[in-house]
Design an enzyme around this catalytic site. Structure first.
Site, PDB file in Angstrom:
ATOM      1  N   CYS A  35       0.811  -1.228   0.000  1.00  0.00           N
ATOM      2  CA  CYS A  35       0.000   0.000   0.000  1.00  0.00           C
ATOM      3  C   CYS A  35       0.841   1.272   0.000  1.00  0.00           C
ATOM      4  O   CYS A  35       0.660   2.152  -0.845  1.00  0.00           O
ATOM      5  CB  CYS A  35      -0.977  -0.015   1.169  1.00  0.00           C
ATOM      6  N   HIS A  84      -2.778   0.987   6.755  1.00  0.00           N
ATOM      7  CA  HIS A  84      -3.035   1.031   5.306  1.00  0.00           C
ATOM      8  C   HIS A  84      -3.118   2.482   4.830  1.00  0.00           C
ATOM      9  O   HIS A  84      -3.357   3.407   5.612  1.00  0.00           O
ATOM     10  CB  HIS A  84      -4.334   0.306   4.988  1.00  0.00           C
ATOM     11  N   HIS A 127      -5.815   1.915  -4.561  1.00  0.00           N
ATOM     12  CA  HIS A 127      -4.834   1.460  -3.575  1.00  0.00           C
ATOM     13  C   HIS A 127      -4.387   0.033  -3.857  1.00  0.00           C
ATOM     14  O   HIS A 127      -5.093  -0.753  -4.502  1.00  0.00           O
ATOM     15  CB  HIS A 127      -5.421   1.544  -2.157  1.00  0.00           C
TER      16      HIS A 127
END
Length: 470
Positions: A387, A433, A445
């Site tokens: 991420c 994240h 993402h």
């Protein structure tokens, strides 16, 4: 006559002794030192029967001697038999006692184990209760602002006092004392007075603290395995790098339930450090420094945007020129056909300083990698990235250097005040994240190893921060 009477007296004495259970062996040896008048020698032993004594008067000296010897053997044999029998009985008794004791222990063992388990469980429950009690006791000493925006912290318990700082809504301070409806508190670097009517403390603070406080688990090992259940035998749900900060959902015995991109999972409490974060007061000096930093960040973002837009315009121009060159080459190769003059490429739009335009460029660039793989620790937009590696590599294309950490991304650029104020290109931060806001309530993402780089609704998880780079 006297001699006869003496003998009768002796026999009478023998009879009396025999009734008393005394063995008497009689030798008619003539004159005896014991009974000289009767001419008898008496030897008495315990345990002889009356029958043995009754026939003593008719026994000859030789028979008496033989009987005496036999009696001695019998006595010895009887004594030995009794001794052996007693020893055997003693051993049997001891063995029986041991058997009973062992059986008793066997019966008691499960009860003892069960009791021990119950005691352990009870002790753990008491420790947890004590822990909660201590936590609640600490929370009861907090002062929490309950206002629309903020309450001023003053130098004295009066509205005439100098403003030292601000305690924002749901921000927390430590209670020191109360004076005339004002609470003296220490929060962050500020110590001063807030008006009591705008804050809560005591029991009210205990309940509110659990709502406004954020429980955080910081990873203390190189790579932490997040499992599907609270067991080392459970499947691994995901991996988290060292120093990453995760939102705590629940604390269990030896395990912590956390929120990661793959969902809720469990980590061993041995490999994380736990804390409760509260928003603290901001002094006037800190507010001024923050505003200055944000202004500088905005200026830096505008400069980065200008450079990025110039790069985008240059790339577009070069691409258009290359396409035009290929088109002319193809036309020149056609003999006997009229050469058509290609129109000149349209000039690139002038760079603008608006973050939205450049943000859209960031999104456009990021979207072309949708479908590519997720790789833990990776930074390649084509071969795989995680991420923060994805966000870092996308922004690197626009000349911006970001850290390879979703926790660290929460301090990049400047805060825009939540998802409601997000613009395309903003960084949206979650527990463990991070993604790029793509507009229309969505993010792009690098999600998980199962899904790869995808587009999702931005509010699919609890948003911790939204940061603007351009």
């Amino acid at each position: 006559m006297k001699h006869k009477n003496a003998k009768l007296a002796a026999y009478a004495l023998v009879g009396v002794l025999a009734v008393g259970g005394v063995c008497v062996n009689v030798d008619a040896t003539g004159v005896s030192s014991l009974l000289p008048a009767a001419g008898l020698a008496l030897t008495m032993e315990e345990g002889s029967s009356q029958e043995e004594v009754a026939s003593a008067k008719d026994v000859t000296p030789a028979q008496a001697k033989e009987k005496k010897n036999n009696s001695g053997k019998k006595t010895e044999s009887t004594t030995a038999g009794k001794s052996a029998s007693g020893t055997e009985n003693k051993e049997k008794t001891e063995k029986t006692a041991r058997d009973v004791n062992e059986k008793s222990k066997e019966k008691e063992a499960p009860a003892n184990t069960e009791t021990s388990a119950k005691e352990t469980e009870k002790n753990a429950a008491e420790e947890e209760k004590e822990k909660l009690s201590q936590e609640e006791k600490a929370f009861s000493k907090l002062v929490i602002a309950k206002v629309n925006d903020y309450v001023n912290i003053r130098s004295i318990p009066s509205e005439e006092g100098e403003i030292l700082g601000k305690l924002y809504d749901k921000s927390v301070g430590d209670f020191i004392e109360e004076e005339n409806g004002w609470y003296k508190i220490k929060s962050g670097t500020v110590t001063g007075y807030v008006k009591g009517e705008y804050c809560v403390t005591g029991e009210e603070a205990v309940a509110l603290a659990k709502e406004v406080g954020t429980r955080v688990a910081t990873v203390t090992t190189t790579t932490l395995k997040v499992r599907e259940a609270e067991s080392t035998d459970a499947p691994v749900l995901g991996l988290v790098p060292i120093d990453e900060e995760l939102s705590v959902v629940e604390e269990l015995d030896g395990w912590v339930k956390v929120d990661i991109e793959e969902g809720y999972g469990y980590v061993s409490s041995e490999f994380v450090s736990l804390r409760t974060d509260f928003v603290k007061a901001e002094s006037r000096e800190e507010e001024e420094a923050r505003l200055q930093k944000e202004e500088e960040a905005k200026k830096a973002a505008k400069e980065a945007a200008r450079k990025a837009e110039e790069k985008v315009a240059k790339d577009k121009a070069e691409k258009a020129a290359a396409q035009e060159k290929e088109k002319k080459k193809a036309q020149e190769g056609q003999e006997g056909q009229q050469q058509a003059e290609a129109p000149a490429p349209a000039p690139a739009p002038a760079p603008t300083s608006g973050g939205s335009d450049l943000g859209n460029a960031v999104v456009d660039y990021a979207m072309q990698f949708v479908g590519n793989p997720y790789v833990y620790g990776g930074t390649s937009l084509t071969n795989g990235a995680d991420c923060s590696g994805f966000v870092m590599s996308v922004y690197k294309n626009f000349g911006v250097s970001l850290p390879h950490s979703s926790s660290a991304d929460r301090s990049q650029g400047y805060d825009v005040g939540g998802l409601a104020n997000a613009q395309p290109g903003d960084i949206v931060c979650y527990s463990g994240h991070v993604g790029i806001y793509a507009g229309n309530g969505q993010i792009v993402h690098a999600s998980t190893s199962k899904t790869g780089i995808i587009v999702s609704n931005a509010n699919y998880r609890n948003v911790l921060a939204v940061r603007r780079i351009f």
